[in-house]
Design an enzyme around this catalytic site. Structure first.
Site, mmCIF file in Angstrom:
data_model
loop_
_atom_site.group_PDB
_atom_site.id
_atom_site.type_symbol
_atom_site.label_atom_id
_atom_site.label_comp_id
_atom_site.label_asym_id
_atom_site.label_seq_id
_atom_site.Cartn_x
_atom_site.Cartn_y
_atom_site.Cartn_z
ATOM 1 N N LYS A 39 0.671 -1.160 -0.136
ATOM 2 C CA LYS A 39 -0.244 0.010 0.111
ATOM 3 C C LYS A 39 0.740 1.139 0.036
ATOM 4 C CE LYS A 39 -3.305 -2.652 2.724
ATOM 5 N NZ LYS A 39 -3.934 -2.843 3.963
ATOM 6 N N GLY A 51 0.969 6.697 0.106
ATOM 7 C CA GLY A 51 0.268 5.531 0.634
ATOM 8 C C GLY A 51 -1.107 5.630 0.456
ATOM 9 N N ALA A 163 -1.245 -2.596 15.082
ATOM 10 C CA ALA A 163 -1.818 -3.923 14.704
ATOM 11 C C ALA A 163 -2.097 -4.750 15.757
ATOM 12 C CB ALA A 163 -0.365 -4.549 13.905
ATOM 13 N N CYS A 166 -5.876 -2.929 16.350
ATOM 14 C CA CYS A 166 -6.973 -2.596 15.307
ATOM 15 C C CYS A 166 -7.035 -3.944 14.489
ATOM 16 C CB CYS A 166 -6.558 -1.491 14.413
ATOM 17 S SG CYS A 166 -7.579 -1.243 13.028
ATOM 18 N N THR A 169 -5.767 -4.015 10.530
ATOM 19 C CA THR A 169 -4.227 -4.127 10.585
ATOM 20 C C THR A 169 -3.589 -5.166 10.894
ATOM 21 O OG1 THR A 169 -4.702 -1.445 11.011
ATOM 22 C CG2 THR A 169 -2.333 -2.198 10.948
#
Length: 186
Positions: A39, A51, A163, A166, A169
């Site tokens: 990304k 991004g 991460a 979330c 993520t």
């Protein structure tokens, strides 16, 4: 501003370096469809980082349009972002796209949204996606309490924290960087 789900992208300027990092998770509804989507990109001969968050196809369309604007405006990132946002807001096809961009060069970080916003944050960092507030908070804390870390270390740690919190993520990170002039000679 629209809050795009399904990813986290964090850009930071620190000690002459510019870094953008993102997780690699792509979701389809509430299901993980892919774990290693890239990304982040280098654009305009490696002078600009970008991004994206949101629908992958929509984001690629926006990246292509942004690259066209960069060519038209000879690499002027701010002007290109503003012109993209104008098109995005007024074009029948583009205004249906569901994505956000964060772009950076040595001078600035910008967030570009489908509502016609081009935002230059107050701090030398920008975050987009569902985990953006977690990543931004972690990065701000690291900048304040651990300024000896490199931009890459701060972005990596901020994304790791995100991460862990979330669900949109993951820990498969991809990074792109513009190094400061001193580190190029090392």
């Amino acid at each position: 501003m629209t809050q795009v789900q399904s990813t986290t992208v964090l850009a930071m300027m620190h000690n002459g370096a510019v870094v953008i990092g993102a997780d690699g998770q792509a979701t389809f509804g509430h299901t993980v469809a892919k774990h290693n989507v890239k990304k982040v990109r280098k654009l305009f001969g490696g002078k600009i980082l970008a991004g994206f968050a949101g629908s992958t196809a929509d984001a690629f369309t926006l990246l292509e349009r942004f690259e066209e604007k960069l060519q038209s405006y000879h690499g002027n990132m701010k002007r290109s972002a503003i012109e993209l946002a104008k098109d995005w807001r007024t074009d029948r096809i583009l205004k249906r796209l569901e994505a956000m961009l964060v772009v950076a060069n040595r001078e600035a970080l910008l967030m570009v949204t489908g509502t016609g916003d081009v935002l230059e944050p107050d701090y030398p960092l920008a975050a987009i996606g569902s985990g953006s507030m977690y990543a931004q908070s972690a990065a701000m804390a690291l900048m304040k309490h651990a300024p000896h870390l490199t931009a890459m270390e701060m972005v990596r740690e901020s994304l790791t924290i995100t991460a862990d919190i979330c669900i949109y993520t993951n820990h498969n990170f991809v990074f792109e960087a513009l190094q400061n002039e001193d580190s190029k000679n090392d």
